[in-house]
Design a protein around this motif. Structure first.
Motif, PDB file in Angstrom:
ATOM      1  N   UNK A 163      -1.158   8.877   1.396  1.00 66.04           N
ATOM      2  CA  UNK A 163      -1.665   7.302   2.112  1.00 66.04           C
ATOM      3  C   UNK A 163      -1.897   7.024   0.771  1.00 66.04           C
ATOM      4  N   UNK A 164      -1.632   5.043   1.261  1.00 65.38           N
ATOM      5  CA  UNK A 164      -2.720   3.791  -0.004  1.00 65.38           C
ATOM      6  C   UNK A 164      -3.282   3.372   0.691  1.00 65.38           C
ATOM      7  N   UNK A 165      -4.544   3.140   0.265  1.00 64.12           N
ATOM      8  CA  UNK A 165      -5.369   2.142   0.867  1.00 64.12           C
ATOM      9  C   UNK A 165      -5.238   0.749  -0.097  1.00 64.12           C
ATOM     10  N   UNK A 192      -5.639  -0.260  -5.749  1.00 57.20           N
ATOM     11  CA  UNK A 192      -4.998   0.217  -4.506  1.00 57.20           C
ATOM     12  C   UNK A 192      -5.977   1.886  -4.763  1.00 57.20           C
ATOM     13  N   UNK A 193      -6.510   2.691  -3.489  1.00 56.16           N
ATOM     14  CA  UNK A 193      -6.344   3.724  -3.207  1.00 56.16           C
ATOM     15  C   UNK A 193      -5.492   4.681  -3.180  1.00 56.16           C
ATOM     16  N   UNK A 194      -4.796   5.351  -3.995  1.00 57.88           N
ATOM     17  CA  UNK A 194      -3.933   6.360  -3.519  1.00 57.88           C
ATOM     18  C   UNK A 194      -4.270   7.969  -3.182  1.00 57.88           C
ATOM     19  N   UNK A 258      -7.535   6.152  -7.795  1.00 58.94           N
ATOM     20  CA  UNK A 258      -7.252   4.423  -8.070  1.00 58.94           C
ATOM     21  C   UNK A 258      -6.478   3.939  -8.988  1.00 58.94           C
ATOM     22  N   UNK A 259      -5.778   3.476  -8.263  1.00 59.06           N
ATOM     23  CA  UNK A 259      -4.306   2.984  -9.237  1.00 59.06           C
ATOM     24  C   UNK A 259      -5.048   1.558  -9.518  1.00 59.06           C
TER      25      UNK A 259
END
Length: 297
Positions: A163-165, A192-194, A258-259
């Motif tokens: 998932x991605x936030x 984004x948090x992947x 972290x992206x």
């Protein structure tokens, strides 16, 4: 993973892992122990300047926090995986973020703020990013806002539960344009948090001209440069799509990263302590302004 040169209208070029930047232990604020990756003088980091990770179960490592201190010329983004932090500044802004929340601050011409843990036990795991501001914006009006965890949009990336936030910026997820609510910088900085399940292999389309970085905070990431472990950052080369792979034999919790992406500023960077400007003269002026009490005027 190979970099693919487009040979048809249906093919895309994959971003290669251009280099790996190792993080290192450091300390900041009133002695808070952090893990840092800095790229102040690396043009290929732009618009990002630094990634700090706070990760400890021992309150002595973080409880002293970051008492009042100044900034000029940058934006910061703080993101918490666990624990709570409270922001206060000279403008009267005050707010705490908890697990899964984030806060954004534009220092602009000058801000004096503090960031303090609002819980004494239970551990702390979070990040602060420093993002450069374009020269034309460095003396703009300071600003701040927070993002509570329920405001963060989440999207599933595969059938295994990856998932991605979406914290900041606009992302293309399964053909849908989805935006995170923080940041409005000219650099188009996006965060984004992947979270990848073990063995996951997902691709994300990203703007071809953007800088793209991935900081691994859990597990490891498989790249053509080998397996990159927790606490290190991968800087990707040019391309239209990013492929992220979690080793199948990694820990059961998978990979967390972290992206970061944004438009490079291509401007000179002068850095001293909490100030980031374009010239040494501007840094000296910021120090004088702080010392004589006019930094925030």
């Amino acid at each position: 993973m190979q970099n693919v040169t487009p040979n048809s209208e249906n093919s895309v070029s994959l971003r290669p892992a251009a280099r790996v930047v190792a993080g290192h232990p450091s300390a900041d604020g009133a002695g808070v122990k952090i893990h840092r990756v800095a790229g102040f003088q690396s043009a290929d980091f732009s618009p990002f300047l630094m990634v700090d990770e706070i990760r400890s179960e021992n309150p002595d490592d973080y409880i002293a926090g970051f008492p009042p201190h100044p900034h000029r010329g940058i934006e910061t983004l703080t993101y918490m995986l666990s624990g709570e932090f409270e922001h206060q500044d000279h403008l009267g802004n005050r707010g705490a973020i908890r697990e899964g929340g984030a806060q954004w601050m534009r220092a602009g011409r000058g801000i004096i703020h503090s960031e303090m843990p609002s819980q004494g036990e239970g551990g702390m795991h979070g990040f602060q990013l420093w993002i450069n501001m374009a020269a034309k914006d460095k003396m703009s009006t300071p600003d701040w806002r927070d993002l509570q965890p329920e405001q963060v949009q989440e999207r599933t990336l595969d059938a295994q539960g990856s998932m991605i936030r979406l914290i900041a910026g606009t992302w293309q997820i399964a053909g849908e344009s989805v935006s995170g609510p923080l940041l409005d910088a000219a650099s188009e900085a996006s965060v984004a948090d992947v979270r990848l399940a073990p063995g996951a292999d997902v691709s994300l389309p990203l703007p071809e001209k953007h800088t793209v970085l991935a900081y691994i905070y859990r597990g490891s990431l498989a790249t053509e440069r080998g397996t990159v472990t927790r606490g290190n950052l991968v800087l990707f080369g040019a391309g239209e799509s990013l492929q992220l792979r979690a080793p199948a034999d990694g820990p059961g919790e998978g990979t967390g990263l972290l992206l970061l992406r944004g438009a490079p500023l291509n401007e000179p960077v002068a850095h001293y302590g909490p100030f980031v400007m374009n010239t040494r003269e501007q840094i000296e002026q910021a120090v004088r302004d702080y010392n004589n009490g006019t930094l925030t005027d």
